[in-house]
Design an enzyme around this catalytic site. Structure first.
Site, short mmCIF file in Angstrom:
data_model
loop_
_atom_site.label_atom_id
_atom_site.label_comp_id
_atom_site.label_asym_id
_atom_site.label_seq_id
_atom_site.Cartn_x
_atom_site.Cartn_y
_atom_site.Cartn_z
N ASP A 82 0.85 -1.20 0.00
CA ASP A 82 0.00 0.00 0.00
C ASP A 82 0.88 1.24 0.00
OD1 ASP A 82 -2.07 1.60 2.50
OD2 ASP A 82 -2.32 1.56 0.31
N HIS A 83 0.51 2.26 -0.80
CA HIS A 83 1.29 3.51 -0.83
C HIS A 83 2.78 3.22 -0.98
CE1 HIS A 83 -2.08 6.18 -0.03
NE2 HIS A 83 -2.45 5.39 0.94
N HIS A 178 -7.99 10.27 4.54
CA HIS A 178 -7.26 9.28 5.35
C HIS A 178 -7.46 9.59 6.84
CE1 HIS A 178 -4.30 8.12 1.97
NE2 HIS A 178 -4.90 7.00 2.38
N GLY A 179 -7.61 8.55 7.63
CA GLY A 179 -7.63 8.74 9.08
C GLY A 179 -9.02 9.05 9.60
N HIS A 205 -9.42 4.88 -1.00
CA HIS A 205 -8.63 4.90 0.24
C HIS A 205 -9.44 5.61 1.32
CE1 HIS A 205 -4.40 3.77 -1.16
NE2 HIS A 205 -5.22 3.48 -2.16
N GLY A 206 -9.01 5.43 2.56
CA GLY A 206 -9.70 6.11 3.65
C GLY A 206 -11.05 5.51 3.97
N SER A 208 -12.09 3.95 6.59
CA SER A 208 -12.60 4.16 7.97
C SER A 208 -13.42 5.45 8.02
CB SER A 208 -11.42 4.28 8.95
OG SER A 208 -10.63 3.11 8.89
N ASN A 227 -9.84 0.54 1.06
CA ASN A 227 -8.79 0.39 2.06
C ASN A 227 -9.28 0.77 3.46
OD1 ASN A 227 -7.23 -0.11 -0.15
ND2 ASN A 227 -5.71 1.47 0.27
O1 G3H Z 1 -4.11 3.15 2.53
C1 G3H Z 1 -4.67 3.02 3.60
C2 G3H Z 1 -6.03 3.49 3.79
O2 G3H Z 1 -6.30 4.48 2.89
C3 G3H Z 1 -6.36 3.78 5.21
O3 G3H Z 1 -7.36 4.74 5.37
O4 G3H Z 1 -7.07 4.79 7.85
O5 G3H Z 1 -8.84 6.16 6.74
O6 G3H Z 1 -9.06 3.66 6.86
P1 G3H Z 1 -8.13 4.85 6.78
ZN ZN Z 2 -4.45 5.16 1.68
#
Ligand code: G3H
Ligand code: ZN
Length: 277
Positions: A82-83, A178-179, A205-206, A208, A227
């Site tokens: 990832d990344h 993200h986060g 992504h992101g 959560s 993700n």
């Molecule tokens: O690449 C990792 C994810 O984009 C994590 O995103 O922490 O917001 O779930 P998140």
């Molecule tokens: Zn990400």
């Protein structure tokens, strides 16, 4: 089972109409927990680790752990970088046995992003491994990396980017963050516009914090992978935090680590089931 090749995992998901979660790991406990959670749900997905999290270990350690974890179950599980932040990381992960790769050069100007991704694609495709790339930039906190920029993906650049790079998956910026510090506002119309143009499936992504009904709608807009990092990390950290709050002399690492595996695998199972409901 052995780790599944990224192309086979993508094709399996497309055939079954699944959306694939990619769960971020950092260590041994989370790696085993993710595999257990996917198998408890009997739904496929990825164990993934970012270049930034490989500082604690290295690609071979993570690949050995993921192989051992996946070998305990029949559920298809891929191992994804990832990344990926450098060509060297990409090579090391392919060498170690990762079955899917992201090279993230989205912070660079378009032409440089294309060049970085195309170079990694040529290498990975030689080994039969798919590559995810990112166009646009997400705001938010990816572990200890904070990005202020919020550059939504420009649909007008998508086709040229995918053609010029040869990437197999496209991570987009459509209001996802993200986060857990920022509120995601996913623009489903923009996602659909991009999906209608993109020659390859899309990645969010992101994960959560994105409401489940939004993800279920996004799944109908050509989204193939989503993700999740923070939700699982929080489940891991809370296990130890709650134990310490209850007893400042808490020191039973093995029991707490096994509890953390249970908590993270329960979160992974919950997420993969609800996004595929
Ligand atoms: O690449 C990792 C994810 O984009 C994590 O995103 O922490 O917001 O779930 P998140
Ligand atoms: Zn990400």
């Amino acid at each position: 089972m052995k780790l599944i090749n990224g192309y086979d995992l993508m094709n399996y998901a497309k055939k079954k109409g699944y959306i694939l979660p990619a769960f971020n790991t950092t260590n041994m406990e989370m790696t085993y927990a993710i595999a257990k959670g996917l198998d408890d749900a009997k739904l496929p997905g990825y164990i993934q680790i970012s270049s930034n999290n490989l500082r604690l270990s290295n690609p071979k350690v993570i690949a050995d752990l993921a192989r051992d974890a996946a070998s305990r179950y029949d559920t298809p599980i891929g191992l994804h970088l990832d990344h990926g932040k450098s060509y060297a990381d990409v090579q090391a992960c392919v060498e170690a046995g990762f079955t899917s790769i992201m090279v993230d050069a989205s912070h660079l100007p378009f032409e440089e992003n294309v060049a970085e991704v195309a170079k990694a694609v040529q290498f990975c495709h030689f080994y039969g491994i798919p590559v995810e790339a990112e166009l646009g930039a997400l705001q938010g906190k990816e572990e200890d990396i904070v990005n202020e920029a919020d550059a939504k993906t420009d649909p007008g650049m998508v086709e040229e980017f995918v053609r010029a790079t040869g990437c197999d998956l496209l991570a987009v910026s459509v209001g996802n963050v993200h986060g857990l510090d920022l509120e995601p506002h996913v623009d489903l119309d923009l996602l659909k516009t991009i999906a209608d143009i993109s020659p390859v499936p899309l990645v969010l992504h992101g994960g959560s914090g994105i409401p489940f009904d939004v993800i279920q709608k996004a799944r109908k807009c050509g989204l193939l992978k989503i993700n999740y990092g923070s939700d699982l990390r929080k489940a891991f950290i809370r296990t130890f935090g709650e134990a310490y709050e209850a007893n400042h002399n808490a020191h039973d690492v093995i029991s707490l680590s096994m509890k953390a595996v249970e908590n993270v695998s329960a979160k992974a199972k919950e997420l993969v089931e609800v996004i595929n409901a």
